[in-house]
Scaffold this motif. Structure first.
Motif, mmCIF file in Angstrom:
data_model
loop_
_atom_site.group_PDB
_atom_site.id
_atom_site.type_symbol
_atom_site.label_atom_id
_atom_site.label_comp_id
_atom_site.label_asym_id
_atom_site.label_seq_id
_atom_site.Cartn_x
_atom_site.Cartn_y
_atom_site.Cartn_z
ATOM 1 N N GLN A 28 0.782 -1.222 -0.079
ATOM 2 C CA GLN A 28 0.036 0.024 0.096
ATOM 3 C C GLN A 28 0.781 1.273 -0.030
ATOM 4 O O GLN A 28 0.380 2.182 -0.466
ATOM 5 C CB GLN A 28 -0.766 -0.158 1.303
ATOM 6 N N ALA A 37 -3.987 6.489 -4.645
ATOM 7 C CA ALA A 37 -4.960 6.773 -3.590
ATOM 8 C C ALA A 37 -5.129 8.373 -3.471
ATOM 9 O O ALA A 37 -6.023 8.845 -2.911
ATOM 10 C CB ALA A 37 -4.224 6.314 -2.338
ATOM 11 N N ALA A 38 -4.065 9.220 -3.498
ATOM 12 C CA ALA A 38 -4.115 10.581 -3.458
ATOM 13 C C ALA A 38 -4.798 11.018 -4.762
ATOM 14 O O ALA A 38 -5.539 12.089 -4.442
ATOM 15 C CB ALA A 38 -2.594 11.041 -3.624
ATOM 16 N N ASN A 40 -7.384 9.570 -6.261
ATOM 17 C CA ASN A 40 -8.815 9.260 -5.946
ATOM 18 C C ASN A 40 -9.290 10.207 -4.959
ATOM 19 O O ASN A 40 -10.419 10.508 -4.881
ATOM 20 C CB ASN A 40 -9.118 7.724 -5.344
ATOM 21 N N LYS A 41 -8.526 10.628 -3.689
ATOM 22 C CA LYS A 41 -9.272 11.367 -2.808
ATOM 23 C C LYS A 41 -9.237 12.600 -3.409
ATOM 24 O O LYS A 41 -10.416 13.162 -3.047
ATOM 25 C CB LYS A 41 -8.024 11.332 -1.628
ATOM 26 N N ALA A 42 -8.453 13.251 -4.176
ATOM 27 C CA ALA A 42 -8.467 14.531 -4.715
ATOM 28 C C ALA A 42 -9.422 14.606 -5.779
ATOM 29 O O ALA A 42 -10.543 15.697 -5.660
ATOM 30 C CB ALA A 42 -7.362 14.931 -5.725
ATOM 31 N N GLU A 44 -12.423 12.932 -5.281
ATOM 32 C CA GLU A 44 -13.562 12.843 -4.586
ATOM 33 C C GLU A 44 -13.796 14.300 -3.712
ATOM 34 O O GLU A 44 -14.942 14.710 -3.679
ATOM 35 C CB GLU A 44 -13.403 11.560 -3.403
ATOM 36 N N ALA A 45 -12.663 14.883 -3.394
ATOM 37 C CA ALA A 45 -12.837 15.991 -2.672
ATOM 38 C C ALA A 45 -13.440 17.261 -3.801
ATOM 39 O O ALA A 45 -14.147 17.908 -3.473
ATOM 40 C CB ALA A 45 -11.517 16.485 -2.309
ATOM 41 N N HIS A 47 -15.290 16.573 -6.439
ATOM 42 C CA HIS A 47 -16.612 16.345 -6.710
ATOM 43 C C HIS A 47 -17.515 16.924 -5.352
ATOM 44 O O HIS A 47 -18.281 17.465 -5.771
ATOM 45 C CB HIS A 47 -16.946 14.870 -6.915
ATOM 46 N N ARG A 48 -17.028 16.695 -4.470
ATOM 47 C CA ARG A 48 -17.730 17.106 -3.237
ATOM 48 C C ARG A 48 -17.811 18.813 -3.104
ATOM 49 O O ARG A 48 -18.744 19.538 -2.922
ATOM 50 C CB ARG A 48 -17.186 16.790 -1.676
#
Length: 119
Positions: A28, A37-38, A40-42, A44-45, A47-48
């Motif tokens: 991981q 992972a970074a 994907n989190k970016a 998601e953020a 889109h929010r």
């Protein structure tokens, strides 16, 4: 002898479990997985934030329209025109009779358009 076998087996099982856990964690923490992972989190953020911004813009538009309607009602702009009311008059906000550009006897302030007067 049974005790030694039990504890040996328990130690081997604990070692296998710990080694598996450490290997998973190391996989991981590889640069490729960290980057994925970074990302994907970016996403998601992003889109929010986009959803919140769109919601905020819609709220602002709705409240703006409501407030414009309230102001129109308060100022009488939305009321139907009453035929008994006289037509609105236009007055000059400031009449400066000392100004050489002021033309006497005119309804509105008129100015000469000589471009050399200002220089």
């Amino acid at each position: 002898m049974f005790r030694r076998t039990f504890w040996f087996t328990t130690g081997v099982a604990a070692g296998v479990w710990a080694t598996t856990k450490v290997n998973r964690k190391l996989k991981q923490l590889t640069p490729e997985n960290l980057a994925a992972a970074a990302a994907n989190k970016a996403l998601e953020a992003g889109h929010r934030i986009k959803d919140r911004a769109v919601g905020f813009a819609l709220d602002v538009r709705g409240n703006m329209a409501q407030r414009e309607e309230e102001l129109g009602d308060a100022l009488g702009l939305n009321a139907s025109v009453d035929p008994e009311l006289p037509a609105p008059r236009r007055y000059a906000a400031i009449e400066n009779r000392n100004n050489p550009k002021y033309v006497e006897g005119s309804t509105y302030q008129t100015y000469s358009y000589n471009r050399n007067e200002d220089h």
